[in-house]
Design a protein around this motif. Structure first.
Motif, PDB file in Angstrom:
ATOM      1  N   ALA A  44       0.837  -1.155  -0.056  1.00 57.75           N
ATOM      2  CA  ALA A  44      -0.049  -0.027   0.032  1.00 57.75           C
ATOM      3  C   ALA A  44       0.790   1.176  -0.025  1.00 57.75           C
ATOM      4  N   MET A  45       2.102   1.155   0.635  1.00 58.04           N
ATOM      5  CA  MET A  45       3.118   2.206   0.619  1.00 58.04           C
ATOM      6  C   MET A  45       3.429   2.562  -0.490  1.00 58.04           C
ATOM      7  N   PHE A  46       3.998   1.749  -1.528  1.00 59.46           N
ATOM      8  CA  PHE A  46       4.407   1.575  -2.754  1.00 59.46           C
ATOM      9  C   PHE A  46       3.347   2.245  -3.567  1.00 59.46           C
ATOM     10  N   ARG A  47       2.046   1.848  -3.496  1.00 55.66           N
ATOM     11  CA  ARG A  47       0.955   2.183  -4.178  1.00 55.66           C
ATOM     12  C   ARG A  47       0.552   3.737  -4.184  1.00 55.66           C
ATOM     13  N   ILE A  75       3.251   9.671   4.288  1.00 58.75           N
ATOM     14  CA  ILE A  75       2.809   8.302   4.246  1.00 58.75           C
ATOM     15  C   ILE A  75       2.553   7.629   5.458  1.00 58.75           C
ATOM     16  N   CYS A  76       1.342   7.392   5.963  1.00 53.85           N
ATOM     17  CA  CYS A  76       1.308   6.381   7.166  1.00 53.85           C
ATOM     18  C   CYS A  76      -0.217   6.044   7.417  1.00 53.85           C
ATOM     19  N   PHE A  77      -0.354   5.194   8.255  1.00 56.70           N
ATOM     20  CA  PHE A  77      -1.608   4.235   8.258  1.00 56.70           C
ATOM     21  C   PHE A  77      -2.368   4.977   9.499  1.00 56.70           C
ATOM     22  N   ASP A  78      -3.802   5.304   9.281  1.00 60.18           N
ATOM     23  CA  ASP A  78      -4.457   5.743  10.491  1.00 60.18           C
ATOM     24  C   ASP A  78      -4.990   4.554  11.454  1.00 60.18           C
ATOM     25  N   SER A  79      -5.793   5.094  12.185  1.00 60.80           N
ATOM     26  CA  SER A  79      -6.199   4.010  13.421  1.00 60.80           C
ATOM     27  C   SER A  79      -7.200   2.762  12.854  1.00 60.80           C
ATOM     28  N   LEU A  80      -7.701   3.195  11.592  1.00 60.38           N
ATOM     29  CA  LEU A  80      -8.579   1.932  11.030  1.00 60.38           C
ATOM     30  C   LEU A  80      -7.459   1.223   9.773  1.00 60.38           C
ATOM     31  N   ASN A  81      -6.532   1.422   9.972  1.00 60.22           N
ATOM     32  CA  ASN A  81      -5.354   0.804   9.183  1.00 60.22           C
ATOM     33  C   ASN A  81      -5.425   1.355   7.485  1.00 60.22           C
ATOM     34  N   HIS A  82      -6.077   2.403   7.477  1.00 55.87           N
ATOM     35  CA  HIS A  82      -6.118   3.037   5.905  1.00 55.87           C
ATOM     36  C   HIS A  82      -5.075   3.737   5.832  1.00 55.87           C
ATOM     37  N   LEU A  83      -4.470   3.480   4.600  1.00 57.01           N
ATOM     38  CA  LEU A  83      -3.297   4.436   4.237  1.00 57.01           C
ATOM     39  C   LEU A  83      -3.698   6.001   3.899  1.00 57.01           C
ATOM     40  N   GLN A  84      -2.939   6.821   4.649  1.00 53.45           N
ATOM     41  CA  GLN A  84      -3.184   8.303   4.521  1.00 53.45           C
ATOM     42  C   GLN A  84      -1.935   8.967   3.769  1.00 53.45           C
ATOM     43  N   LEU A  85      -2.462   9.357   2.717  1.00 55.44           N
ATOM     44  CA  LEU A  85      -1.186  10.324   1.775  1.00 55.44           C
ATOM     45  C   LEU A  85      -1.365  11.769   2.065  1.00 55.44           C
ATOM     46  N   ASN A  86      -0.553  12.399   2.670  1.00 60.02           N
ATOM     47  CA  ASN A  86      -0.583  13.763   3.023  1.00 60.02           C
ATOM     48  C   ASN A  86      -1.909  14.203   3.472  1.00 60.02           C
ATOM     49  N   GLY A  87      -2.473  13.335   4.442  1.00 58.29           N
ATOM     50  CA  GLY A  87      -3.716  13.436   5.477  1.00 58.29           C
ATOM     51  C   GLY A  87      -4.855  13.127   4.647  1.00 58.29           C
ATOM     52  N   GLU A  88      -4.937  12.609   3.483  1.00 55.54           N
ATOM     53  CA  GLU A  88      -6.001  12.023   2.696  1.00 55.54           C
ATOM     54  C   GLU A  88      -6.051  10.543   2.665  1.00 55.54           C
ATOM     55  N   ASP A  89      -7.265   9.953   2.774  1.00 56.60           N
ATOM     56  CA  ASP A  89      -7.509   8.659   2.833  1.00 56.60           C
ATOM     57  C   ASP A  89      -7.569   8.156   1.480  1.00 56.60           C
ATOM     58  N   SER A  91      -7.176   4.895   0.529  1.00 61.41           N
ATOM     59  CA  SER A  91      -7.115   3.098   0.516  1.00 61.41           C
ATOM     60  C   SER A  91      -7.839   2.817  -0.649  1.00 61.41           C
ATOM     61  N   VAL A  92      -8.782   3.533  -1.117  1.00 67.23           N
ATOM     62  CA  VAL A  92      -9.673   2.727  -2.198  1.00 67.23           C
ATOM     63  C   VAL A  92      -8.804   3.295  -3.603  1.00 67.23           C
ATOM     64  N   ALA A  93      -8.384   4.580  -3.805  1.00 66.47           N
ATOM     65  CA  ALA A  93      -7.740   5.236  -4.940  1.00 66.47           C
ATOM     66  C   ALA A  93      -6.604   4.232  -5.150  1.00 66.47           C
ATOM     67  N   ILE A  94      -5.783   3.771  -4.319  1.00 66.42           N
ATOM     68  CA  ILE A  94      -4.503   2.871  -4.411  1.00 66.42           C
ATOM     69  C   ILE A  94      -4.809   1.798  -5.242  1.00 66.42           C
ATOM     70  N   ARG A  95      -6.190   1.089  -5.118  1.00 67.96           N
ATOM     71  CA  ARG A  95      -6.208  -0.307  -5.739  1.00 67.96           C
ATOM     72  C   ARG A  95      -6.635  -0.082  -7.117  1.00 67.96           C
ATOM     73  N   ASN A  96      -6.877   1.048  -7.954  1.00 66.13           N
ATOM     74  CA  ASN A  96      -7.109   0.900  -9.103  1.00 66.13           C
ATOM     75  C   ASN A  96      -6.125   0.315 -10.130  1.00 66.13           C
ATOM     76  N   PRO A  97      -6.674  -0.588 -11.137  1.00 64.30           N
ATOM     77  CA  PRO A  97      -5.726  -1.423 -11.934  1.00 64.30           C
ATOM     78  C   PRO A  97      -4.563  -0.599 -12.684  1.00 64.30           C
ATOM     79  N   GLU A  98      -4.827   0.662 -13.008  1.00 64.45           N
ATOM     80  CA  GLU A  98      -4.081   1.436 -13.671  1.00 64.45           C
ATOM     81  C   GLU A  98      -2.826   1.802 -12.648  1.00 64.45           C
ATOM     82  N   ILE A  99      -3.121   1.893 -11.471  1.00 59.18           N
ATOM     83  CA  ILE A  99      -2.275   2.469 -10.307  1.00 59.18           C
ATOM     84  C   ILE A  99      -1.266   1.059 -10.056  1.00 59.18           C
ATOM     85  N   SER A 100      -2.040  -0.045 -10.126  1.00 60.68           N
ATOM     86  CA  SER A 100      -1.265  -1.388  -9.798  1.00 60.68           C
ATOM     87  C   SER A 100      -0.146  -1.731 -10.716  1.00 60.68           C
TER      88      SER A 100
END
Ligand code: DC
Length: 231
Positions: A44-47, A75-89, A91-100
């Motif tokens: 998720a961090m690479f994503r 880059i960090c994980f919040d209390s729900l273990n969702h990935l935060q990028l510059n304070g934005e959740d 966790s869904v956007a990083i799973r896009n196939p193009e991003i993969s």
């Protein structure tokens, strides 16, 4: 690497490596829950870096630009273990196939790997963690207390990914998903920097014919045996 607390059992570092689609994420999350440990999804961090590359239009082949970008990211994980990028959740956007696919490309860049290596070691150094990735047991924590290499056949991994994506309403075919898994394996196995490889002392588990429960029971017994032998 284990850190012994004043009371209670040692907080171990557990590494789970393996190719994409082997079931690492679910297994790592559930094993961390059972052990009462933190789960660190290094993929998720690479994503997250790939998402920033895509959004900011950075050249994925320009290592110096990638290094500058990495330094600017929070880059960090919040209390729900969702990935935060510059304070934005994200966790869904990083799973896009193009991003993969972009992730696999930038994960081969030394600047990106060095930056995330530093972050991952900082997050895991006190133990009580289960880290999932591709090079946790070989590069990030070569002295991890317990190492697993979780794998499954490419067809099975493609089928699982297909079911996942279909459930989310994505317009994909099984053949396409299997082909994507094979393409990513190629990139991950043959890159010069930190290629996917099994640590010599990792316990290999092939999940092709196993249920999630089977895999978890197997891992728990390895952790238990490790604790007993370390006492
Ligand atoms: O585990 P995942 O599918 O979310 O990983 C995304 C990509 O990141 C994948 O191409 C492999 C790469 N990766 C890596 O190179 N090293 C890691 N420790 C974790 C992931």
């Amino acid at each position: 690497m284990s850190v012994t607390a004043a009371a209670g059992p040692a907080k171990l570092i557990v590494a789970i490596d393996g190719p994409s689609g082997a079931g690492k994420s679910t297994v790592t999350r559930r094993l961390a829950e059972r052990l009462g440990y933190i789960h660190i999804d290094t993929g998720a961090m690479f994503r997250a870096v790939a998402l920033a590359v895509s959004r900011l239009g950075v050249d994925p082949d320009d290592d110096a630009a990638l290094a500058r970008l990495c330094r600017s990211l929070d880059i960090c994980f919040d209390s729900l273990n969702h990935l935060q990028l510059n304070g934005e959740d994200v966790s869904v956007a990083i799973r896009n196939p193009e991003i993969s696919l972009l992730t696999s490309r930038i994960a081969a860049k030394p600047s990106v790997r060095n930056h995330l290596l530093y972050l991952q070691r900082k997050m895991g150094m006190n133990g009580g963690v289960v880290l999932e990735g591709r090079d946790i047991g070989t590069v990030v924590f070569p002295d991890a207390d317990v190492k697993f290499y979780l794998t499954a056949s490419p067809e099975e991994r493609g089928r699982r990914r297909y079911e996942e994506l279909k459930e989310k309403g994505a317009q994909v075919t099984l053949a396409q998903t299997v082909a994507e898994v094979i393409e990513r394996d190629e990139q991950d196995l043959h890159r010069k920097v930190a290629p996917l490889s099994r640590a010599a002392d990792a316990v290999e588990i092939d999940s092709t014919l196993l249920t999630l429960e089977d895999v978890l029971a197997n891992m728990e017994s390895v952790v238990k045996n490790y604790r007993m032998s370390a006492e």
